[in-house]
Design an enzyme around this catalytic site. Structure first.
Site, PDB file in Angstrom:
ATOM      1  N   ASP A  32       0.841  -1.202   0.000  1.00  0.00           N
ATOM      2  CA  ASP A  32       0.000   0.000   0.000  1.00  0.00           C
ATOM      3  C   ASP A  32       0.877   1.252   0.000  1.00  0.00           C
ATOM      4  O   ASP A  32       1.967   1.248   0.568  1.00  0.00           O
ATOM      5  CB  ASP A  32      -0.886   0.009   1.262  1.00  0.00           C
ATOM      6  N   TYR A 144     -11.756   7.508 -12.823  1.00  0.00           N
ATOM      7  CA  TYR A 144     -12.004   6.260 -12.097  1.00  0.00           C
ATOM      8  C   TYR A 144     -12.690   5.235 -13.012  1.00  0.00           C
ATOM      9  O   TYR A 144     -12.211   4.122 -13.179  1.00  0.00           O
ATOM     10  CB  TYR A 144     -12.885   6.572 -10.891  1.00  0.00           C
TER      11      TYR A 144
HETATM   12  P1  NAD Z   1      -9.853   2.565   0.103  1.00  0.00           P
HETATM   13  O1  NAD Z   1      -9.593   3.917  -0.417  1.00  0.00           O
HETATM   14  O2  NAD Z   1     -10.177   2.403   1.554  1.00  0.00           O
HETATM   15  O3  NAD Z   1      -8.664   1.571  -0.243  1.00  0.00           O
HETATM   16  C1  NAD Z   1      -7.821   1.716  -1.343  1.00  0.00           C
HETATM   17  C2  NAD Z   1      -6.404   1.387  -0.894  1.00  0.00           C
HETATM   18  O4  NAD Z   1      -5.514   1.481  -2.015  1.00  0.00           O
HETATM   19  C3  NAD Z   1      -5.877   2.373   0.163  1.00  0.00           C
HETATM   20  O5  NAD Z   1      -5.268   1.668   1.203  1.00  0.00           O
HETATM   21  C4  NAD Z   1      -4.899   3.225  -0.617  1.00  0.00           C
HETATM   22  O6  NAD Z   1      -3.889   3.783   0.202  1.00  0.00           O
HETATM   23  C5  NAD Z   1      -4.370   2.225  -1.628  1.00  0.00           C
HETATM   24  N1  NAD Z   1      -3.813   2.850  -2.822  1.00  0.00           N
HETATM   25  C6  NAD Z   1      -4.344   3.838  -3.576  1.00  0.00           C
HETATM   26  N2  NAD Z   1      -3.539   4.139  -4.614  1.00  0.00           N
HETATM   27  C7  NAD Z   1      -2.465   3.317  -4.503  1.00  0.00           C
HETATM   28  C8  NAD Z   1      -1.276   3.153  -5.262  1.00  0.00           C
HETATM   29  N3  NAD Z   1      -1.040   3.908  -6.351  1.00  0.00           N
HETATM   30  N4  NAD Z   1      -0.386   2.220  -4.865  1.00  0.00           N
HETATM   31  C9  NAD Z   1      -0.604   1.468  -3.761  1.00  0.00           C
HETATM   32  N5  NAD Z   1      -1.700   1.585  -3.007  1.00  0.00           N
HETATM   33  C10 NAD Z   1      -2.627   2.495  -3.372  1.00  0.00           C
HETATM   34  O7  NAD Z   1     -11.057   1.997  -0.785  1.00  0.00           O
HETATM   35  P2  NAD Z   1     -11.835   0.602  -0.697  1.00  0.00           P
HETATM   36  O8  NAD Z   1     -13.271   0.919  -0.552  1.00  0.00           O
HETATM   37  O9  NAD Z   1     -11.201  -0.309   0.253  1.00  0.00           O
HETATM   38  O10 NAD Z   1     -11.624   0.063  -2.185  1.00  0.00           O
HETATM   39  C11 NAD Z   1     -10.705  -0.954  -2.512  1.00  0.00           C
HETATM   40  C12 NAD Z   1     -10.865  -1.343  -3.970  1.00  0.00           C
HETATM   41  O11 NAD Z   1     -12.191  -1.805  -4.220  1.00  0.00           O
HETATM   42  C13 NAD Z   1     -10.605  -0.185  -4.941  1.00  0.00           C
HETATM   43  O12 NAD Z   1      -9.904  -0.682  -6.054  1.00  0.00           O
HETATM   44  C14 NAD Z   1     -11.998   0.240  -5.335  1.00  0.00           C
HETATM   45  O13 NAD Z   1     -12.010   0.804  -6.626  1.00  0.00           O
HETATM   46  C15 NAD Z   1     -12.756  -1.081  -5.312  1.00  0.00           C
HETATM   47  N6  NAD Z   1     -14.195  -0.854  -5.099  1.00  0.00           N
HETATM   48  C16 NAD Z   1     -14.666  -0.457  -3.882  1.00  0.00           C
HETATM   49  C17 NAD Z   1     -16.037  -0.223  -3.723  1.00  0.00           C
HETATM   50  C18 NAD Z   1     -16.626   0.185  -2.398  1.00  0.00           C
HETATM   51  O14 NAD Z   1     -17.820   0.432  -2.324  1.00  0.00           O
HETATM   52  N7  NAD Z   1     -15.893   0.258  -1.308  1.00  0.00           N
HETATM   53  C19 NAD Z   1     -16.903  -0.395  -4.817  1.00  0.00           C
HETATM   54  C20 NAD Z   1     -16.368  -0.770  -6.037  1.00  0.00           C
HETATM   55  C21 NAD Z   1     -15.018  -1.018  -6.172  1.00  0.00           C
END
Ligand code: NAD
Ligand code: UDP
Length: 310
Positions: A32, A144
């Site tokens: 991360d 996105y």
């Molecule tokens: P979040 O923002 O809590 O987690 C994302 C994580 O990725 C964070 O820990 C962030 O620090 C890390 N990150 C971001 N850019 C990075 C990079 N360039 N290199 C390394 N780490 C990086 O969000 P989440 O809700 O846990 O989402 C996780 C995944 O699930 C994402 O890919 C998101 O698109 C996908 N998603 C989530 C939802 C939702 O409702 N929560 C819905 C659809 C898709």
């Protein structure tokens, strides 16, 4: 024992996934860059000798001998992914290329955390996987939506061209403990506002809908998808089909928290999808999965979490 890489492992979903994979007796590498994730989400796992934490940005190549990769790295909340839109696209596209390259090299299975946003502001309802979507390629959500769509393309082409074992999960709105209080997404915003007695911020008139899935149901589905055989790669919708308007959500949270907060209306952001509900027939059939946690039960657990941290 499998060695499993989770990119974005210190985020909301990633931290729950790391926890569950360790409980299932796997070795976990959490990678991360802490853009939206936080060490506090995974600090309790650091004492586990089978857990490793690496600060790394998926935009740069990474190498480790692993059996499986869950590619979750990407900010997920509109305010965070719109903060630096070029970086968001780079994270999705270059992150996918780097992780697919790694999967190809070490022959790992790789799962992409895709999103219901690939359907954009959908003209078909509920959304099925064979719907191609309705995305504005130059709007504020495009970094996105298009980044995630391109990642799906890359995953599919690595499968066709290089035989990489891929899985694509289209995740619908997910909520639960460890969402950041300032994350900006609707469930955490409304709960924090209600608990602090601040006005509940409804964007637009609140007639737009979303279908909310509790985190435990999602983690269960992701693991089920990863262990499917090579006949199945997805994309597959992972979400809870119970659909609510944003106004209904606000009223539910006000009632459950016993809050005296008033509701305040703000302009609807550009390109905000009007309706969203997954058709989960494919997940039911291929993963033998369906969500178990109703909204009230999941909200109760999430409200308890925020009461503790605020
Ligand atoms: P979040 O923002 O809590 O987690 C994302 C994580 O990725 C964070 O820990 C962030 O620090 C890390 N990150 C971001 N850019 C990075 C990079 N360039 N290199 C390394 N780490 C990086 O969000 P989440 O809700 O846990 O989402 C996780 C995944 O699930 C994402 O890919 C998101 O698109 C996908 N998603 C989530 C939802 C939702 O409702 N929560 C819905 C659809 C898709
Ligand atoms: N929303 C809202 N108030 C908020 C945050 C979000 O009314 O404080 C609305 C937002 O406009 C959208 C829905 O809630 O229609 C879900 O927003 P979120 O950012 O959680 O996720 P997404 O739009 O990506 O589904």
């Amino acid at each position: 024992m499998k060695r499993i890489l989770v990119t974005g492992g210190a985020g909301f979903i990633g931290s729950h996934l790391c926890e569950r994979l360790l409980e299932d007796n796997n070795e976990v590498i959490c990678l991360d860059n802490f853009f939206t994730g936080s060490k506090s989400n995974i600090v309790h796992l650091l004492k586990n000798p089978y857990f490793e934490l690496i600060r790394h940005d998926v935009i740069a190549p990474f190498f480790a001998e692993v059996d499986e990769i869950y590619n979750l790295a990407c900010p997920a909340s509109p305010i965070h992914y719109q903060y630096n839109p070029i970086k968001t696209t780079k994270t999705s596209v270059m992150g996918a290329i780097n992780m697919l390259g790694l999967a190809k090299r070490v022959k790992a299975k790789i799962l992409q955390a895709s999103t219901s946003e690939v359907y954009g502001d959908p003209e078909q309802h509920p959304q099925r996987e064979d719907y191609w979507g309705h995305v504005n390629p130059v709007g504020i959500r495009a970094c996105y939506d298009e980044g995630k769509r391109c990642a799906e393309t890359l995953f599919t082409d690595y499968k066709i061209q290089n035989n990489v074992k891929i899985k694509i999960a289209r995740i619908f709105n997910t909520y639960g403990p460890r969402m950041h209080p300032n994350d900006g997404r609707v469930v955490s915003n409304f709960i924090v506002q209600a608990l602090k007695g601040r006005p509940i911020s409804i964007f637009g008139e609140g007639n737009q809908t979303r279908s909310f899935q509790y985190i435990d149901d999602l983690v269960d589905a992701l693991i089920r998808l990863m262990i499917t055989g090579s006949h199945f790669s997805g994309p597959v919708n992972i979400g809870n089909p119970q659909e609510f308007t944003i106004r209904e959500l606000a009223e539910k949270i006000l009632k459950m928290t016993g809050s005296k907060s008033v509701i305040k209306f703000f302009p609807l952001p550009d390109d905000d999808p009007i309706r969203r509900q997954p058709d989960i027939s494919l997940a039911k059939r291929e993963l033998r999965w369906e969500p178990k946690v109703p909204l009230d039960e999941g909200l109760e657990k999430t409200i308890d979490y925020f009461k503790k941290i605020i």
